[in-house]
Scaffold this active site. Structure first.
Site, PDB file in Angstrom:
ATOM      1  N   GLU A 192      -2.886   5.889  -1.405  1.00 51.86           N
ATOM      2  CA  GLU A 192      -1.530   6.446  -1.353  1.00 51.86           C
ATOM      3  C   GLU A 192      -0.999   6.567  -2.769  1.00 51.86           C
ATOM      4  O   GLU A 192      -1.152   5.643  -3.578  1.00 51.86           O
ATOM      5  CB  GLU A 192      -0.587   5.562  -0.539  1.00 51.86           C
ATOM      6  CG  GLU A 192       0.845   6.111  -0.497  1.00 51.86           C
ATOM      7  CD  GLU A 192       1.784   5.287   0.364  1.00 51.86           C
ATOM      8  OE1 GLU A 192       1.325   4.744   1.394  1.00 51.86           O
ATOM      9  OE2 GLU A 192       2.975   5.172   0.008  1.00 51.86           O
ATOM     10  N   GLU A 207       9.669   8.661  -5.279  1.00 44.47           N
ATOM     11  CA  GLU A 207      10.257   7.991  -4.116  1.00 44.47           C
ATOM     12  C   GLU A 207      11.595   7.402  -4.533  1.00 44.47           C
ATOM     13  O   GLU A 207      11.717   6.774  -5.584  1.00 44.47           O
ATOM     14  CB  GLU A 207       9.308   6.892  -3.631  1.00 44.47           C
ATOM     15  CG  GLU A 207       9.777   6.174  -2.375  1.00 44.47           C
ATOM     16  CD  GLU A 207       8.790   5.112  -1.924  1.00 44.47           C
ATOM     17  OE1 GLU A 207       8.659   4.895  -0.713  1.00 44.47           O
ATOM     18  OE2 GLU A 207       8.149   4.481  -2.799  1.00 44.47           O
TER      19      GLU A 207
END
Length: 249
Positions: free
Chosen positions: A139, A144
């Site tokens: 990932e 974010e």
């Protein structure tokens, strides 16, 4: 001899330039037909994940080359399940996922770029990320925002072995450019360079990421790791000039 070397150098440079392939063009948010070529609605696995928002096609809109994901407060939704736990759904929101999968080949890699207007309000959780098609990890959180006034850049090798960098996210009401360069290192690991507004923020390493296919996801999750309660009014997350280039041979 000098002219021969120069010619060979120019030919090599031209070959490298031709090796670059546009996987997703900057026009993919211009219209529904452009979108349909490169994107699907929701997460690759469905409408739910790890927060208090359920993804819904109706929360995704296009205008003037910009995609807008809108989270709105709702009631009466069934709970979501994630990691064996029940999660109360308090919002309908938007997510899109690329139709292509992305796996780094020998000597290759990708550039992911775009301009983002993302909220940092408590309870809001916009993201621009790559995650494994088969199992987990890899990932890479290319950007974010978790309701703290910061932007995070993360690489997960396992749930406990990870690299991260949090920096202040100034002027969230404005668009900011994000770029992530992923390159093969040794046919096992990949380098991951994160840029914001044209400046290198951090470089991380994805261990054993080479050759593993990944999904590309843009979503506006809510609550969860960004805290709760989330906002009552609508929350918007906007992206424009999104482009993906492949350097895989």
């Amino acid at each position: 001899m000098h002219l021969l070397k120069t010619s060979l150098t120019l030919l090599a440079a031209a070959a490298c330039a031709e090796a670059v392939r546009t996987m997703i063009p900057t026009t993919s948010f211009n219209s529904q037909s452009d979108f349909d070529v490169d994107w699907n609605y929701n997460y690759p696995w469905g409408t739910d994940h790890n927060g208090g928002a359920r993804m819904d096609k109706g929360q995704v809109q296009f205008a003037n080359g910009t995609v807008t994901l809108t989270a709105k407060k709702v009631t009466g939704q069934r709970d979501a399940t994630h990691g064996g736990k029940q999660i109360k759904i308090n919002y309908l929101s938007g997510a899109i996922s690329a139709k292509e999968h992305f796996n780094v080949s020998r000597g290759g890699g990708y550039d992911f770029t775009g301009e983002f207007k993302a909220t940092t309000t408590k309870g809001t959780w916009p993201a621009f990320w790559l995650t494994a098609v088969d199992g987990w990890p890899p990932e890479i959180d290319m950007a974010e925002w978790k309701g703290s006034g910061l932007i995070s850049f993360n690489t997960f090798n396992t749930s406990s072995v990870l690299s991260w960098k949090d920096v202040t996210y100034s002027s969230p009401a404005e668009f900011h450019s994000i770029k992530c360069e992923i390159r093969d290192i040794n046919q096992r690991d990949v380098s991951v360079k994160f840029y914001m507004d044209g400046s290198l923020v951090t470089t991380q390493v994805g261990g054993n990421f080479f050759g593993k296919p990944m999904y590309l996801i843009i979503n506006l999750q809510m609550e969860g790791s960004s805290g709760s309660p989330g906002p009552i009014s609508d929350t918007l997350y906007q992206v424009r000039n999104l482009e993906v280039l492949s350097y895989n041979p």
